[in-house]
Design a protein around this motif. Structure first.
Motif, PDB file in Angstrom:
ATOM      1  N   PRO A 540       0.810  -1.220   0.000  1.00 24.12           N
ATOM      2  CA  PRO A 540       0.000   0.000   0.000  1.00 24.12           C
ATOM      3  C   PRO A 540       0.850   1.279   0.000  1.00 24.12           C
ATOM      4  O   PRO A 540       0.486   2.271  -0.641  1.00 24.12           O
ATOM      5  N   LEU A 541       1.964   1.265   0.721  1.00 21.01           N
ATOM      6  CA  LEU A 541       2.857   2.431   0.729  1.00 21.01           C
ATOM      7  C   LEU A 541       3.457   2.655  -0.655  1.00 21.01           C
ATOM      8  O   LEU A 541       3.585   3.801  -1.119  1.00 21.01           O
ATOM      9  N   SER A 542       3.824   1.572  -1.328  1.00 20.90           N
ATOM     10  CA  SER A 542       4.413   1.684  -2.667  1.00 20.90           C
ATOM     11  C   SER A 542       3.420   2.258  -3.666  1.00 20.90           C
ATOM     12  O   SER A 542       3.799   3.016  -4.572  1.00 20.90           O
ATOM     13  N   GLU A 543       2.154   1.902  -3.520  1.00 24.27           N
ATOM     14  CA  GLU A 543       1.122   2.447  -4.402  1.00 24.27           C
ATOM     15  C   GLU A 543       0.809   3.895  -4.045  1.00 24.27           C
ATOM     16  O   GLU A 543       0.625   4.750  -4.922  1.00 24.27           O
ATOM     17  N   ALA A 544       0.767   4.184  -2.746  1.00 19.53           N
ATOM     18  CA  ALA A 544       0.417   5.534  -2.302  1.00 19.53           C
ATOM     19  C   ALA A 544       1.454   6.559  -2.723  1.00 19.53           C
ATOM     20  O   ALA A 544       1.117   7.717  -3.026  1.00 19.53           O
ATOM     21  N   VAL A 545       2.731   6.150  -2.746  1.00 16.56           N
ATOM     22  CA  VAL A 545       3.791   7.104  -3.069  1.00 16.56           C
ATOM     23  C   VAL A 545       3.646   7.610  -4.508  1.00 16.56           C
ATOM     24  O   VAL A 545       4.121   8.703  -4.846  1.00 16.56           O
ATOM     25  N   LYS A 546       2.976   6.830  -5.325  1.00 15.57           N
ATOM     26  CA  LYS A 546       2.752   7.262  -6.714  1.00 15.57           C
ATOM     27  C   LYS A 546       1.678   8.338  -6.815  1.00 15.57           C
ATOM     28  O   LYS A 546       1.595   9.046  -7.815  1.00 15.57           O
ATOM     29  N   ARG A 547       0.855   8.432  -5.761  1.00 18.63           N
ATOM     30  CA  ARG A 547      -0.288   9.334  -5.823  1.00 18.63           C
ATOM     31  C   ARG A 547      -0.091  10.643  -5.059  1.00 18.63           C
ATOM     32  O   ARG A 547      -0.959  11.510  -5.084  1.00 18.63           O
ATOM     33  N   ILE A 548       1.008  10.742  -4.326  1.00 12.85           N
ATOM     34  CA  ILE A 548       1.240  11.983  -3.587  1.00 12.85           C
ATOM     35  C   ILE A 548       2.489  12.671  -4.114  1.00 12.85           C
ATOM     36  O   ILE A 548       3.387  12.044  -4.666  1.00 12.85           O
ATOM     37  N   LYS A 549       2.544  13.963  -3.938  1.00  8.48           N
ATOM     38  CA  LYS A 549       3.696  14.730  -4.392  1.00  8.48           C
ATOM     39  C   LYS A 549       4.766  14.723  -3.306  1.00  8.48           C
ATOM     40  O   LYS A 549       4.454  14.918  -2.134  1.00  8.48           O
ATOM     41  N   PRO A 550       6.020  14.525  -3.703  1.00  7.35           N
ATOM     42  CA  PRO A 550       7.087  14.589  -2.706  1.00  7.35           C
ATOM     43  C   PRO A 550       7.117  15.939  -2.010  1.00  7.35           C
ATOM     44  O   PRO A 550       6.873  16.971  -2.633  1.00  7.35           O
ATOM     45  N   GLN A 551       7.385  15.940  -0.703  1.00  3.39           N
ATOM     46  CA  GLN A 551       7.418  17.179   0.063  1.00  3.39           C
ATOM     47  C   GLN A 551       8.851  17.639   0.276  1.00  3.39           C
ATOM     48  O   GLN A 551       9.756  16.843   0.347  1.00  3.39           O
TER      49      GLN A 551
END
Length: 551
Positions: A540-551
């Motif tokens: 789930p973390l690997s999928e979520a990282v694709k959907r959020i912008k790096p901060q």
């Protein structure tokens, strides 16, 4: 010290090892040993309570602790069979150097402790002094050293262990001149002289007469020497040669380098190279408890033989033992995702999508018709129970369960009864500190652009961990700052309820919220039905990282 002909292969799991990591190392080592490979089970961290229970139950010792694989002195040190003692003579040293062709030789005392090192240049400097007979009085030379150096036959004996107290003289002129030149305790070199001359020389109070050139000595003169208590030695060498040989009676300790630069077997090569550059010696003693155990040649320090390792239960460099980049990976046996590990040569890998590495290891035994002893079967079973949480984890496959049932029969245990007892032994925090809880079964992951640590602790009562949440979060935040991680996550897995409290520190918290569809503004989220880091946290973390912008 180094022995490349039988260099072992270390079978080792990941850092902060869990039960699967430890038991897979032991189980796979057993398989390799049965196939004739010198495999040694190893670990790179402390054994947890659950694993300790399994090891003690089946009476198996903990694997060897290997904290890192960086090249060390022991990897390049050679066995040192050539040594000299500090009381040996320079003549003996010269013979040893000639036969061994060594440029520098360690010096030990009578107990075998290292006391110095002597080089061929030290010996050469001493030979430059041989323009005349050197005084041996201050050198604490014994008569036995003279006998040995001149290869003399003792015609009249006295105390060979006494130290020389007089000068060395040559009775080459007339008897009157020779006698007038002698003092008490002197050592006299004489050739073919009459009985009367020898008697007059003996009565001057000398301590030793050395008859050179193999000349015969009359019995009357020997009788006189016997009565006076004077050594009489007969050497085959001429007077000139005997003079040189006497100069070589000096004990090695008089020319050696005391307190030499030396290393210990576990010193890192990276640490000693600077020392070697500063000192420029050809070789250096290797000592342990002040005992000489080897020698390091400066010429061979640059190309140490790498350690051979088999990785089990992981395949990511970030999870591997320190110094893995300096080792040679020869195999990987794992049940996780591919983590981008690179090797210098093609290697054997065995990876299956099962719940436990030990499921793979057990079946590799059976596929090769290698019998599994009850104790090893018990450890492999323990790992499967641990990784699948007694088959409750979503990572568990029918293959895991079937393998576990077969192993339980071999081990002679009731699967459920033993499984609950083992899980109970590992559950709870016991006397763990917040730091130990935060780092329990910790693994590092690269997820998108983020470096994330994920730890996990399984408990019967999550409250005992949650009561320490503030202190644990402080430790996790400090870990992130110190190690350069973006986030540190701790899975507090409730074995009975089959759920996890996910505690987190660092940023971005939006990654947690996006991955698990929860309000992540606090310090933890409750995840019912979640028990597996591999299947229910990382994906789930690997999928979520694709959907959020790096901060």
């Amino acid at each position: 010290m180094k022995n490349s002909a039988n260099k072992p292969i270390y079978v080792i799991g990941h850092r902060n090892p869990d039960t699967d990591s430890i038991c897979a190392a032991i189980g796979y080592s057993h398989l390799k040993q049965a196939l004739g490979v010198n495999a040694i089970p190893a670990r790179c961290g402390k054994v947890n309570n659950e694993t300790k229970y399994a090891l003690e139950y089946f009476k198996i010792e903990e694997p060897l602790l290997v904290t890192d694989l960086y090249p060390r002195v022991k990897d390049v040190a050679l066995e040192c069979k050539t040594v000299v003692r500090q009381h040996d003579t320079l003549r003996h040293l010269g013979e040893v150097m000639r036969k061994s062709e060594m440029q520098s030789i360690p010096v030990t005392d009578s107990k075998g402790d290292l006391v110095g090192i002597v080089t061929v240049s030290d010996l050469a400097k001493r030979y430059f002094l041989e323009l005349g007979l050197q005084s041996l009085v201050d050198m604490r030379v014994r008569y036995r050293d003279i006998i040995q150096a001149t290869e003399s036959k003792v015609l009249v004996a006295a105390d060979e262990n006494e130290f020389i107290e007089g000068a060395i003289k040559i009775a080459a002129g007339s008897v009157e001149t020779s006698v007038a030149n002698l003092n008490a305790k002197d050592i006299v070199l004489v050739g073919d002289r009459s009985v009367e001359t020898l008697k007059k020389i003996l009565h001057t109070g000398i301590s030793c007469m050395i008859v050179t050139g193999g000349c015969r000595v009359a019995a009357e003169a020997l009788q006189e020497a016997q009565e006076l208590g004077i050594f009489v030695l007969a050497t085959p060498y001429d007077t000139y040669t005997v003079g040189r040989l006497l100069n070589q009676c000096v004990p090695i300790r008089r020319i050696m380098h005391p307190d030499p630069v030396c290393f210990r077997p576990l010193d890192l090569l990276s640490d000693i190279k600077g020392v070697m550059d500063d000192n420029k010696f050809r070789s250096y003693p290797v000592v342990e408890n002040n005992k000489l155990v080897g020698i390091v040649s400066a010429d061979k320090i640059m190309l140490p033989e790498r350690e051979n390792v088999i990785l089990v239960d992981h395949n990511e460099r970030s999870q591997a033992v320190e110094g893995i980049e300096d080792a040679k990976i020869v195999e990987i046996i794992d049940h996780h995702r591919l983590g981008g590990m690179q090797t210098s040569d093609p290697i054997y890998t065995h990876q299956e999508p099962v719940g436990c590495t030990c499921t793979i290891v057990a079946n590799m035994h059976w596929h090769r018709d290698i019998e599994i002893p009850p104790s090893i079967a018990g450890l492999l079973l323990s790992a499967i129970i641990s990784d699948t949480v007694l088959f409750k984890s979503p990572t568990c496959t029918p293959y895991d369960k079937k393998t576990a049932e077969k192993l339980a029969d071999i081990a002679g245990v009731d699967l459920k009864e033993y499984g609950l007892a083992m899980l109970r032994a590992g559950a709870g925090i016991g006397g763990k500190t917040p730091t130990e809880i935060a780092k329990n079964d910790m693994k590092e992951f690269k997820i998108g652009d983020y470096r994330i640590m994920v730890s996990q602790i399984s408990v019967m009562d999550p409250k005992e961990v949650l009561d320490l949440e503030n202190k644990i979060i402080q430790v996790m935040a400090e870990n992130c700052d110190r190690e350069g991680f973006d986030m540190h996550l701790l899975m507090v897995t409730d074995i009975l309820e089959e759920a996890t409290y996910l505690i987190y520190a660092g940023s971005p918290k939006t990654l947690i919220g996006e991955a698990f569809k929860k309000d992540a503004s606090g310090t933890h989220v409750y995840l019912p039905g979640v028990m597996s880091r591999k299947k229910q946290i990382i994906p789930p973390l690997s999928e979520a990282v694709k959907r959020i912008k790096p901060q």
